[in-house]
Design a protein around this motif. Structure first.
Motif, PDB file in Angstrom:
ATOM      1  N   THR A 445      83.245  32.062  52.526  1.00  7.12           N
ATOM      2  CA  THR A 445      84.111  31.921  53.690  1.00  7.12           C
ATOM      3  C   THR A 445      83.535  32.785  54.809  1.00  7.12           C
ATOM      4  OG1 THR A 445      86.044  31.630  52.254  1.00  7.12           O
ATOM      5  CG2 THR A 445      86.454  32.147  54.574  1.00  7.12           C
ATOM      6  N   ARG A 446      83.221  32.161  55.925  1.00  7.37           N
ATOM      7  CA  ARG A 446      82.656  32.870  57.075  1.00  7.37           C
ATOM      8  C   ARG A 446      83.633  32.741  58.237  1.00  7.37           C
ATOM      9  NH1 ARG A 446      76.506  30.320  56.571  1.00  7.37           N
ATOM     10  NH2 ARG A 446      76.115  31.090  54.434  1.00  7.37           N
ATOM     11  N   GLY A 447      84.400  33.776  58.431  1.00  6.23           N
ATOM     12  CA  GLY A 447      85.449  33.706  59.442  1.00  6.23           C
ATOM     13  C   GLY A 447      86.507  32.714  59.017  1.00  6.23           C
ATOM     14  N   SER A 448      86.712  31.688  59.836  1.00 11.14           N
ATOM     15  CA  SER A 448      87.694  30.648  59.514  1.00 11.14           C
ATOM     16  C   SER A 448      87.040  29.421  58.895  1.00 11.14           C
ATOM     17  CB  SER A 448      88.447  30.234  60.785  1.00 11.14           C
ATOM     18  OG  SER A 448      87.546  29.680  61.737  1.00 11.14           O
ATOM     19  N   GLN A 449      85.724  29.476  58.653  1.00 11.57           N
ATOM     20  CA  GLN A 449      84.996  28.330  58.130  1.00 11.57           C
ATOM     21  C   GLN A 449      84.703  28.489  56.644  1.00 11.57           C
ATOM     22  OE1 GLN A 449      83.740  25.388  59.905  1.00 11.57           O
ATOM     23  NE2 GLN A 449      85.390  26.135  61.238  1.00 11.57           N
ATOM     24  N   ALA A 450      84.904  27.397  55.902  1.00 15.83           N
ATOM     25  CA  ALA A 450      84.502  27.334  54.503  1.00 15.83           C
ATOM     26  C   ALA A 450      83.110  26.717  54.440  1.00 15.83           C
ATOM     27  CB  ALA A 450      85.488  26.495  53.694  1.00 15.83           C
ATOM     28  N   VAL A 451      82.166  27.443  53.853  1.00 17.00           N
ATOM     29  CA  VAL A 451      80.781  26.969  53.722  1.00 17.00           C
ATOM     30  C   VAL A 451      80.463  26.949  52.228  1.00 17.00           C
ATOM     31  CG1 VAL A 451      78.379  27.351  54.366  1.00 17.00           C
ATOM     32  CG2 VAL A 451      80.208  28.005  55.949  1.00 17.00           C
ATOM     33  N   ASN A 452      80.433  25.750  51.657  1.00 18.74           N
ATOM     34  CA  ASN A 452      80.289  25.590  50.220  1.00 18.74           C
ATOM     35  C   ASN A 452      79.092  24.722  49.881  1.00 18.74           C
ATOM     36  OD1 ASN A 452      82.762  26.941  50.213  1.00 18.74           O
ATOM     37  ND2 ASN A 452      83.932  25.046  50.027  1.00 18.74           N
ATOM     38  N   VAL A 453      78.456  25.008  48.752  1.00 20.36           N
ATOM     39  CA  VAL A 453      77.322  24.224  48.255  1.00 20.36           C
ATOM     40  C   VAL A 453      77.623  23.814  46.818  1.00 20.36           C
ATOM     41  CG1 VAL A 453      74.876  24.227  47.687  1.00 20.36           C
ATOM     42  CG2 VAL A 453      75.667  25.384  49.764  1.00 20.36           C
ATOM     43  N   PHE A 454      77.458  22.541  46.521  1.00 17.53           N
ATOM     44  CA  PHE A 454      77.660  22.012  45.170  1.00 17.53           C
ATOM     45  C   PHE A 454      76.420  21.233  44.747  1.00 17.53           C
ATOM     46  CE2 PHE A 454      81.757  22.076  47.336  1.00 17.53           C
ATOM     47  CZ  PHE A 454      82.559  22.790  46.456  1.00 17.53           C
ATOM     48  N   TYR A 455      76.010  21.417  43.494  1.00 18.81           N
ATOM     49  CA  TYR A 455      74.989  20.564  42.889  1.00 18.81           C
ATOM     50  C   TYR A 455      75.705  19.685  41.868  1.00 18.81           C
ATOM     51  CZ  TYR A 455      71.276  23.345  44.990  1.00 18.81           C
ATOM     52  OH  TYR A 455      70.442  23.958  45.886  1.00 18.81           O
ATOM     53  N   VAL A 456      75.510  18.374  41.975  1.00 22.41           N
ATOM     54  CA  VAL A 456      76.274  17.446  41.146  1.00 22.41           C
ATOM     55  C   VAL A 456      75.362  16.448  40.453  1.00 22.41           C
ATOM     56  CG1 VAL A 456      78.355  17.639  42.564  1.00 22.41           C
ATOM     57  CG2 VAL A 456      76.687  15.862  43.080  1.00 22.41           C
ATOM     58  N   THR A 457      75.770  16.056  39.244  1.00 26.12           N
ATOM     59  CA  THR A 457      75.168  14.949  38.503  1.00 26.12           C
ATOM     60  C   THR A 457      76.300  14.021  38.077  1.00 26.12           C
ATOM     61  OG1 THR A 457      75.383  16.052  36.353  1.00 26.12           O
ATOM     62  CG2 THR A 457      73.377  16.490  37.625  1.00 26.12           C
ATOM     63  N   ASP A 458      75.962  12.933  37.376  1.00 21.85           N
ATOM     64  CA  ASP A 458      77.045  12.157  36.776  1.00 21.85           C
ATOM     65  C   ASP A 458      77.474  12.851  35.488  1.00 21.85           C
ATOM     66  OD1 ASP A 458      75.236  11.507  34.767  1.00 21.85           O
ATOM     67  OD2 ASP A 458      74.920   9.456  35.435  1.00 21.85           O
ATOM     68  N   VAL A 459      78.483  12.326  34.819  1.00 18.72           N
ATOM     69  CA  VAL A 459      79.048  13.013  33.652  1.00 18.72           C
ATOM     70  C   VAL A 459      78.069  13.087  32.490  1.00 18.72           C
ATOM     71  CG1 VAL A 459      81.438  12.475  34.238  1.00 18.72           C
ATOM     72  CG2 VAL A 459      80.093  10.827  32.903  1.00 18.72           C
ATOM     73  N   SER A 460      77.005  12.281  32.532  1.00 17.88           N
ATOM     74  CA  SER A 460      75.994  12.312  31.472  1.00 17.88           C
ATOM     75  C   SER A 460      74.824  13.217  31.818  1.00 17.88           C
ATOM     76  CB  SER A 460      75.472  10.890  31.194  1.00 17.88           C
ATOM     77  OG  SER A 460      76.524  10.041  30.790  1.00 17.88           O
ATOM     78  N   GLY A 461      74.862  13.835  32.992  1.00 19.85           N
ATOM     79  CA  GLY A 461      73.789  14.705  33.414  1.00 19.85           C
ATOM     80  C   GLY A 461      72.662  14.002  34.136  1.00 19.85           C
ATOM     81  N   HIS A 462      72.869  12.727  34.460  1.00 20.62           N
ATOM     82  CA  HIS A 462      71.837  11.957  35.155  1.00 20.62           C
ATOM     83  C   HIS A 462      72.075  11.988  36.664  1.00 20.62           C
ATOM     84  CE1 HIS A 462      71.822   9.669  31.102  1.00 20.62           C
ATOM     85  NE2 HIS A 462      70.824  10.555  31.115  1.00 20.62           N
ATOM     86  N   PRO A 463      71.045  11.630  37.455  1.00 19.64           N
ATOM     87  CA  PRO A 463      71.223  11.602  38.912  1.00 19.64           C
ATOM     88  C   PRO A 463      72.344  10.661  39.331  1.00 19.64           C
ATOM     89  CG  PRO A 463      68.893  11.489  38.340  1.00 19.64           C
ATOM     90  CD  PRO A 463      69.648  11.348  37.057  1.00 19.64           C
ATOM     91  N   VAL A 464      73.026  11.031  40.400  1.00 20.93           N
ATOM     92  CA  VAL A 464      74.149  10.237  40.898  1.00 20.93           C
ATOM     93  C   VAL A 464      73.620   9.132  41.800  1.00 20.93           C
ATOM     94  CG1 VAL A 464      76.332  10.316  42.137  1.00 20.93           C
ATOM     95  CG2 VAL A 464      75.572  12.298  40.821  1.00 20.93           C
ATOM     96  N   LYS A 465      74.213   7.944  41.686  1.00 17.77           N
ATOM     97  CA  LYS A 465      73.806   6.834  42.544  1.00 17.77           C
ATOM     98  C   LYS A 465      74.206   7.106  43.992  1.00 17.77           C
ATOM     99  CE  LYS A 465      74.181   3.331  38.886  1.00 17.77           C
ATOM    100  NZ  LYS A 465      74.850   2.066  38.478  1.00 17.77           N
ATOM    101  N   SER A 466      73.374   6.640  44.898  1.00 19.19           N
ATOM    102  CA  SER A 466      73.636   6.872  46.324  1.00 19.19           C
ATOM    103  C   SER A 466      74.953   6.237  46.761  1.00 19.19           C
ATOM    104  CB  SER A 466      72.473   6.327  47.161  1.00 19.19           C
ATOM    105  OG  SER A 466      72.280   4.946  46.915  1.00 19.19           O
TER     106      SER A 466
END
Length: 522
Positions: A445-466
């Motif tokens: 949290t930077r001041g009033s802004q939320a700055v978040n980073v997420f790394y995601v895959t599908d539930v099987s651990g494979h790349p997510v479709k666009s």
């Protein structure tokens, strides 16, 4: 030299006197009253004023024992531990750290030289400071064999440039000085306790799709605002450090009943159906270094065990190469490490060696290309090398785990929006409903802004479709959530045994050269 020795003896005698006064019980009240009877009226008034001042100190201390809280109130106190800590502080005061920042000797890097009295954790503290300053360590030459600690680091900023800041040396001095936090305090954790500005909750358990969404949903229901968080997953295990405040007041949560409720509900979520015994909820005492704690938590959770059937998600191409051999003639264990480079690799390796109770006596680090090479000469704290094949394999697996748990898997999603209570619960719920699994997360949290980073895959651990990513972005907001697909890690070349001894004709000449004591080692 004789003068320094005399000064040392005088200060040591002062510590012994302090110890004697601290452990001496106060005189019995009856004896004290007899003395008062034999005193004059004026002397009696003077003594009563002194006694009143002693028992009602302006800082709120109510008794004699409160003047020595470290001797009375600490549950984990022992005389030897306290005396060892005081002796370390005395040595540091007599030999303050000397930090030199040299911008002239190398064309592409700044040299940082650190000399100080050696103590356990010194190397980790220095590397942690350099890491927290967002410096890239291109080379490092480490020597701490004996009572002195002498290191040289070749560093640049994140853009590969030399340093221009003038306060780097001062920050390193403060980290090693007598006022620095005790290294032991970083390892303590008990229940749930309020920190200075936030309540810091630590979570470990078995990872599963949607777990992060459930955790943030519980915190939202309990009227907790998540100020910051960091989440790592590796080998089907999850570790998280979450900073929360009260939704209504914005202050740390310190009411025992409410803390107990938070802890119990989060523990229930972590256990789920498959993790009845190993799930854990705790809060670190005092200041917490997030990444340091995450390494400790995952090591304690044994994420390095490789017998889990669900640990196949990581690419074998990026598996680090670690070799461990004993150097019989010198009594060291030599650890060689080779893997794709990343900015905090040295920090990750030193954290692991420290947590495993090894002492680094000498080390060489080279990270000037896509791959990094590290060589460590280590022993146990009692001076013995690695003594069995089982221990050797465990050391290899722990170092591999420390490196791999840092490397994120999946697509990087960056969220930036106006901060509000329940934002994380809503975002992670959308991830879960669209079949996304969070493998790593950093919430700030930077001041009033939320700055978040997420790394995601599908539930099987494979790349997510666009297509799935676009659906999620439209639901959260195209301007709020954007995609940043990081390049894949550079695969290792064919594994082969190596040693830095083959790169340098003489290790002793190499150290002397890089410490600036000789002009060449050719």
């Amino acid at each position: 030299m004789i003068l320094l020795l005399l000064l040392f003896l005088v200060q040591l005698r002062s510590l012994q006197n302090l110890w004697s006064r601290a452990t001496e019980p106060p005189p019995p009240q009856q004896t004290h009253s007899r003395k008062l009877k034999s005193e004059s009226k004026g002397a009696r008034k003077c003594r009563e004023r002194e006694q009143t001042h002693l028992s009602t100190d302006t800082s709120g201390l109510r008794s004699y024992e409160n003047f020595y809280p470290s001797f009375v109130e600490m549950d984990c106190w022992s005389p030897s531990l306290t005396m060892d800590d005081e002796f370390e502080k005395l040595v540091i005061r007599m030999n303050p750290p000397r930090v030199t920042v040299d911008n002239a000797s190398r064309r592409k890097a700044t040299l940082i030289k650190v000399d100080s009295a050696n103590r356990r954790g010194s190397l980790l503290e220095v590397v942690q400071v350099l890491t927290d300053l967002d410096l890239i360590i291109r080379r490092a030459y480490i020597s701490s064999d004996g009572e002195w600690f002498m290191d040289v680091f070749h560093v640049t900023d994140q853009h590969g440039n030399k340093l221009s800041e003038d306060d780097v040396a001062e920050q390193i001095k403060q980290s090693l000085g007598p006022r620095a936090l005790s290294f032991q305090s970083l390892r303590q954790s008990v229940g749930v306790q309020a920190a200075t500005q936030n309540t810091i909750i630590e979570l470990t358990g078995r990872d599963r799709p949607g777990l992060l969404s459930e955790v943030f949903a519980v915190l939202t229901d309990l009227k907790c605002n998540v100020v910051a968080a960091e989440v790592w997953t590796h080998n089907s295990r999850m570790a998280s450090v979450v900073y929360i405040t009260d939704e209504a007041t914005g202050l740390p949560i310190d009411h025992p009943d409410r803390l107990t409720e938070i802890k119990q509900l989060l523990l229930y979520v972590l256990k789920g159906d498959r993790d009845k015994w190993s799930a854990n909820t705790a809060v670190s005492v005092g200041s917490t270094h997030k990444e340091r704690r995450l390494h400790q938590m995952m090591y304690a959770d044994r994420d390095y065990d490789m017998d889990d059937a669900d640990c196949e998600s990581a690419s074998e191409r990026s598996k680090p190469l670690v070799t461990v051999e004993n150097c019989a003639d010198k009594g060291y264990t030599v650890v060689n490490l080779r893997c794709p480079d990343h900015p905090k690799l040295l920090f990750d390796a030193v954290c692991t060696l420290t947590d495993m109770q090894y002492v680094v006596y000498h080390a060489t680090v080279i990270a000037e290309g896509p791959e990094a090479y590290q060589e460590y000469y280590i022993r146990h704290m009692d001076g013995s090398p690695v003594s069995s094949e089982a221990e050797r394999q465990r050391l290899i697996h722990c170092l591999e785990a420390a490196i791999k748990r840092r490397i994120p898997e999946g697509i990087r999603l960056e969220l930036c929006s106006e901060d509000r209570v329940g934002l994380l619960s809503e975002v992670t719920r959308i991830f879960r409903e669209n079949g996304l699994s969070v493998t790593q997360a950093e919430v700030t949290t930077r001041g009033s802004q939320a700055v978040n980073v997420f790394y995601v895959t599908d539930v099987s651990g494979h790349p997510v479709k666009s297509e799935t990513i676009e659906v999620v972005r439209k639901e959260i907001g195209l301007t709020i959530l954007r995609v940043n697909e990081d390049a894949q890690s550079t695969p290792l070349q064919e594994h082969r045994r190596f040693s830095f001894g083959n790169l340098f004709r003489s290790r002793s000449e190499r150290f002397l050269y890089n410490l600036g004591l000789i002009k060449s080692y050719s």
